[in-house]
Design an enzyme around this catalytic site. Structure first.
Site, PDB file in Angstrom:
ATOM      1  N   PHE A 133      -8.282   1.266  -0.567  1.00 43.14           N
ATOM      2  CA  PHE A 133      -9.125   0.199  -1.118  1.00 43.14           C
ATOM      3  C   PHE A 133      -8.485  -0.496  -2.318  1.00 43.14           C
ATOM      4  O   PHE A 133      -9.145  -1.276  -2.986  1.00 43.14           O
ATOM      5  CB  PHE A 133     -10.487   0.764  -1.523  1.00 43.14           C
ATOM      6  N   LEU A 134      -7.216  -0.202  -2.607  1.00 40.74           N
ATOM      7  CA  LEU A 134      -6.608  -0.815  -3.796  1.00 40.74           C
ATOM      8  C   LEU A 134      -6.577  -2.330  -3.660  1.00 40.74           C
ATOM      9  O   LEU A 134      -6.556  -2.872  -2.554  1.00 40.74           O
ATOM     10  CB  LEU A 134      -5.200  -0.269  -4.026  1.00 40.74           C
ATOM     11  N   LYS A 150      -4.084 -14.837  -5.090  1.00 42.19           N
ATOM     12  CA  LYS A 150      -4.825 -14.549  -6.325  1.00 42.19           C
ATOM     13  C   LYS A 150      -3.800 -14.264  -7.413  1.00 42.19           C
ATOM     14  O   LYS A 150      -2.614 -14.067  -7.115  1.00 42.19           O
ATOM     15  CB  LYS A 150      -5.791 -13.390  -6.132  1.00 42.19           C
ATOM     16  N   VAL A 167       0.817  -1.210   0.000  1.00 44.06           N
ATOM     17  CA  VAL A 167       0.000   0.000   0.000  1.00 44.06           C
ATOM     18  C   VAL A 167       0.856   1.268   0.000  1.00 44.06           C
ATOM     19  O   VAL A 167       0.635   2.180  -0.791  1.00 44.06           O
ATOM     20  CB  VAL A 167      -0.961   0.000   1.216  1.00 44.06           C
ATOM     21  N   CYS A 196      -5.707  -9.005   3.403  1.00 41.93           N
ATOM     22  CA  CYS A 196      -6.766  -8.156   3.988  1.00 41.93           C
ATOM     23  C   CYS A 196      -7.978  -8.911   4.497  1.00 41.93           C
ATOM     24  O   CYS A 196      -8.321  -8.782   5.676  1.00 41.93           O
ATOM     25  CB  CYS A 196      -7.188  -7.106   2.966  1.00 41.93           C
ATOM     26  N   LYS A 224      -7.647 -11.053   7.880  1.00 43.15           N
ATOM     27  CA  LYS A 224      -7.354 -10.290   9.112  1.00 43.15           C
ATOM     28  C   LYS A 224      -8.429  -9.235   9.377  1.00 43.15           C
ATOM     29  O   LYS A 224      -8.745  -8.942  10.527  1.00 43.15           O
ATOM     30  CB  LYS A 224      -5.960  -9.660   9.049  1.00 43.15           C
ATOM     31  N   GLY A 273     -14.657 -20.760  -5.330  1.00 44.84           N
ATOM     32  CA  GLY A 273     -13.258 -21.180  -5.380  1.00 44.84           C
ATOM     33  C   GLY A 273     -12.829 -21.820  -4.089  1.00 44.84           C
ATOM     34  O   GLY A 273     -13.666 -22.289  -3.302  1.00 44.84           O
ATOM     35  N   ARG A 310       0.250 -14.079   1.648  1.00 45.83           N
ATOM     36  CA  ARG A 310      -0.356 -13.989   2.976  1.00 45.83           C
ATOM     37  C   ARG A 310      -1.746 -14.640   2.993  1.00 45.83           C
ATOM     38  O   ARG A 310      -2.601 -14.287   2.201  1.00 45.83           O
ATOM     39  CB  ARG A 310      -0.421 -12.522   3.434  1.00 45.83           C
TER      40      ARG A 310
HETATM   41  P1  NAD Z   1       3.205  -4.577   4.094  1.00 38.41           P
HETATM   42  O1  NAD Z   1       3.501  -5.523   5.160  1.00 38.41           O
HETATM   43  O2  NAD Z   1       3.375  -4.979   2.650  1.00 38.41           O
HETATM   44  O3  NAD Z   1       4.055  -3.241   4.278  1.00 38.41           O
HETATM   45  C1  NAD Z   1       4.263  -2.606   5.492  1.00 38.41           C
HETATM   46  C2  NAD Z   1       5.634  -1.946   5.448  1.00 38.41           C
HETATM   47  O4  NAD Z   1       5.775  -1.096   6.572  1.00 38.41           O
HETATM   48  C3  NAD Z   1       6.790  -2.934   5.497  1.00 38.41           C
HETATM   49  O5  NAD Z   1       7.645  -2.705   4.403  1.00 38.41           O
HETATM   50  C4  NAD Z   1       7.486  -2.600   6.831  1.00 38.41           C
HETATM   51  O6  NAD Z   1       8.877  -2.797   6.784  1.00 38.41           O
HETATM   52  C5  NAD Z   1       7.126  -1.144   6.987  1.00 38.41           C
HETATM   53  N1  NAD Z   1       7.217  -0.626   8.356  1.00 38.41           N
HETATM   54  C6  NAD Z   1       6.681  -1.138   9.490  1.00 38.41           C
HETATM   55  N2  NAD Z   1       6.961  -0.336  10.539  1.00 38.41           N
HETATM   56  C7  NAD Z   1       7.660   0.722  10.051  1.00 38.41           C
HETATM   57  C8  NAD Z   1       8.229   1.883  10.636  1.00 38.41           C
HETATM   58  N3  NAD Z   1       8.112   2.139  11.936  1.00 38.41           N
HETATM   59  N4  NAD Z   1       8.890   2.735   9.836  1.00 38.41           N
HETATM   60  C9  NAD Z   1       9.013   2.502   8.517  1.00 38.41           C
HETATM   61  N5  NAD Z   1       8.510   1.421   7.900  1.00 38.41           N
HETATM   62  C10 NAD Z   1       7.822   0.532   8.670  1.00 38.41           C
HETATM   63  O7  NAD Z   1       1.695  -4.114   4.338  1.00 38.41           O
HETATM   64  P2  NAD Z   1       0.601  -3.686   3.238  1.00 38.41           P
HETATM   65  O8  NAD Z   1       0.030  -4.877   2.585  1.00 38.41           O
HETATM   66  O9  NAD Z   1       1.155  -2.576   2.420  1.00 38.41           O
HETATM   67  O10 NAD Z   1      -0.537  -3.116   4.208  1.00 38.41           O
HETATM   68  C11 NAD Z   1      -0.368  -1.906   4.900  1.00 38.41           C
HETATM   69  C12 NAD Z   1      -1.719  -1.505   5.449  1.00 38.41           C
HETATM   70  O11 NAD Z   1      -2.625  -1.232   4.379  1.00 38.41           O
HETATM   71  C13 NAD Z   1      -2.403  -2.561   6.302  1.00 38.41           C
HETATM   72  O12 NAD Z   1      -3.110  -1.949   7.339  1.00 38.41           O
HETATM   73  C14 NAD Z   1      -3.378  -3.213   5.338  1.00 38.41           C
HETATM   74  O13 NAD Z   1      -4.495  -3.774   5.986  1.00 38.41           O
HETATM   75  C15 NAD Z   1      -3.795  -2.033   4.501  1.00 38.41           C
HETATM   76  N6  NAD Z   1      -4.267  -2.385   3.164  1.00 38.41           N
HETATM   77  C16 NAD Z   1      -3.601  -3.326   2.445  1.00 38.41           C
HETATM   78  C17 NAD Z   1      -4.030  -3.636   1.155  1.00 38.41           C
HETATM   79  C18 NAD Z   1      -3.314  -4.686   0.337  1.00 38.41           C
HETATM   80  O14 NAD Z   1      -3.871  -5.097  -0.681  1.00 38.41           O
HETATM   81  N7  NAD Z   1      -2.119  -5.125   0.709  1.00 38.41           N
HETATM   82  C19 NAD Z   1      -5.144  -2.980   0.611  1.00 38.41           C
HETATM   83  C20 NAD Z   1      -5.772  -2.006   1.376  1.00 38.41           C
HETATM   84  C21 NAD Z   1      -5.331  -1.712   2.648  1.00 38.41           C
END
Ligand code: NAD
Length: 462
Positions: free
Chosen positions: A179-180, A351, A38, A290, A293, A283, A358
């Site tokens: 929401f991506l 997917k 994100v 997401c 959790k 499926g 994850r």
């Molecule tokens: P991710 O685990 O891919 O990325 C999180 C990043 O944050 C990691 O690279 C980690 O090293 C970094 N990080 C953690 N603590 C840090 C700090 N103190 N300083 C600097 N960097 C730090 O997570 P993600 O999939 O990008 O998800 C992030 C958030 O967005 C979550 O809350 C998730 O629910 C939400 N979200 C995710 C998606 C998705 O499709 N992945 C979609 C919508 C919303």
């Protein structure tokens, strides 16, 4: 407060900016903390809007790679947008949070909020630690924007943490859930169905308006709410989509019993505009970073506030059952046992279009097959890097035909494009026992049988 928050987006900020009036600059200075799926996509896309962006992560290797324009995740289209904005001097990467946020108009928190071990609550330790770090480093007024998915009340907690650490600094906290969808993340960010902004001060509203101005000008809906509402919209939306998936998966099980075809049932339902055809594909169960959790966190939030989310609780239970049903399906197709049999699995990421493993259904299904004595071969276009450590005891291969040679069953677990137009005849001819467990309903049973498969099992197809 609600009326105040629901003031039309156009009154301040964007309207003023569109007319190049007012004190607001067009180019905003943005720091994005957390450069994962994100944070990286958001940072890259904000820079493509024309803003000056620094993406921060504490993992040094990630930042080093990004500085060399190597993308640590697989996300179609991201590389090109990243490269053009780095070249334009608008986008940079850093491990140095204080320098990145010095003088920033907005600091986005985009760190992970995984399930807390043991109780299913969202683990807010990364968000709170980031809030502390931001508080220590703030030099001037900034808007702290939470993009991470966080339970109701978290943004107010973030504000308390920052206020306690730096009572002398002015700041605002905004909830801007994302929401991506992985695999279509850049497109989703650039052309969102909507942008949700939980904001409670005019000053922060103007900063957010300036940041999202390019989307506003193209008429994408930007919805203003209070903080709690914005936080809940994200969970409600994800739980609803997960519910659709679990619903069709239950209907699929019924289809198998009564001789109906779930693909046609879903089609027949989906043409109803009030239902829609999205998220109605039967499926092997939902997975990913997401839905699992977030459904779990919503269930806990409901319990904590005395408003149990019984539908969501059931959805979680149904999804676990679907994964178990898939293991039985594969076993039944192998005459009741996979012990000693070679099973070829096509696709293990949760997917297609992402390398994210994850909570992928494969993490339940593949170990169960290995545990029951199967010799498992796996092919996935982008899943190996993540998947290798998570799926011990399997043989990773790159070519579906080579991986199917001598196998007694072929299982399609993730519908990558690479697996959508396979030469079924060729596959059947190289397998020891040509049997197909098509857990994404990619092929028609008739086509599989005509190609020489002796057995075909889809999901929800008689
Ligand atoms: P991710 O685990 O891919 O990325 C999180 C990043 O944050 C990691 O690279 C980690 O090293 C970094 N990080 C953690 N603590 C840090 C700090 N103190 N300083 C600097 N960097 C730090 O997570 P993600 O999939 O990008 O998800 C992030 C958030 O967005 C979550 O809350 C998730 O629910 C939400 N979200 C995710 C998606 C998705 O499709 N992945 C979609 C919508 C919303």
């Amino acid at each position: 407060m609600i009326a105040h928050c629901n003031r039309p987006w156009t009154i301040k900020g964007v309207a003023g900016l569109a007319g190049r009036q007012g004190p607001w600059k067009e180019v905003m200075k943005i720091a994005v903390i957390g450069t994962g799926y994100v944070g990286l996509v958001s940072g890259v896309c904000f820079s493509d809007f024309g803003h000056e962006v620094v993406c921060v992560d504490k993992v040094e290797t990630k930042i080093t790679q990004l500085r060399e324009r190597l993308i640590p995740i697989y996300e179609p289209g991201l590389e090109q947008v990243l490269a053009r904005n780095v070249a334009a001097g608008r986008l940079s990467f850093s491990t140095d949070l204080p320098t990145a946020i010095a003088g920033a108009d907005a600091v986005f928190i985009a760190v992970g909020t995984p399930s807390r071990r043991g109780d299913g609550h969202a683990d807010l330790s990364y968000v709170m630690a980031t809030a502390e770090e931001i508080a220590q480093a703030l030099t001037d007024y900034a808007v702290i924007v939470t993009k991470s998915t966080v339970p109701v009340g978290t943004n107010r907690r973030v504000a308390e943490v920052v206020r306690a650490a730096r009572p002398e600094i002015e700041f605002d906290v905004v909830s801007n859930p994302e929401f991506l969808r992985e695999g279509a993340a850049v497109e989703d960010f650039m052309k969102p169905d909507r942008v949700i902004v939980g904001v409670e001060s005019d000053r922060a509203r103007d900063v957010m308006a300036a940041i999202y101005r390019p989307l506003y000008l193209r008429d994408f809906p930007i919805i203003q709410t209070g903080l709690e509402t914005a936080e809940l919209i994200k969970y409600a939306a994800n739980a609803f989509l997960a519910t659709k998936i679990s619903f069709i998966n239950e209907i699929a099980a019924l289809c198998e019993r009564v001789g109906a075809d779930v693909k046609d049932v879903a089609r027949g339902m989906g043409f109803d505009g009030q239902i829609g055809n999205k998220y109605l594909h039967a499926g092997p169960g939902y997975g990913g970073s997401c839905f699992p959790k977030d459904t779990s966190a919503l269930a806990r939030i409901g319990q904590d506030h005395g408003a149990p989310q019984r539908i969501t609780e059931t959805v979680i239970e149904v999804n676990e059952g679907v994964k178990r049903r898939m293991i039985d399906k594969i076993q039944d197709l192998c005459d009741g046992s996979v012990n000693g049999r070679t099973v070829t699995i096509l696709g293990v990421t949760f997917k297609p279009g992402t390398d994210d493993m994850r909570e992928a259904p494969a993490l339940t299904i593949v170990p169960a097959l290995v545990g029951r004595g199967a010799k498992v071969r796996v092919v996935d276009p982008h899943g190996r890097r993540e998947g290798e450590a998570l799926l011990p005891g399997v043989d990773w291969q790159s070519d579906p035909y080579a991986a199917a040679a001598g196998a007694e069953i072929l299982v399609i677990l993730t519908e990558w494009n690479e697996f959508r137009a396979l030469d079924l005849k060729r596959l059947a001819s190289v397998m020891a026992r040509p049997r197909l467990a098509d857990l994404r309903n990619v092929y028609s049973p008739a086509a599989a049988l005509a190609a020489g498969f002796e057995a075909y099992e889809g999901v929800g197809r008689a």
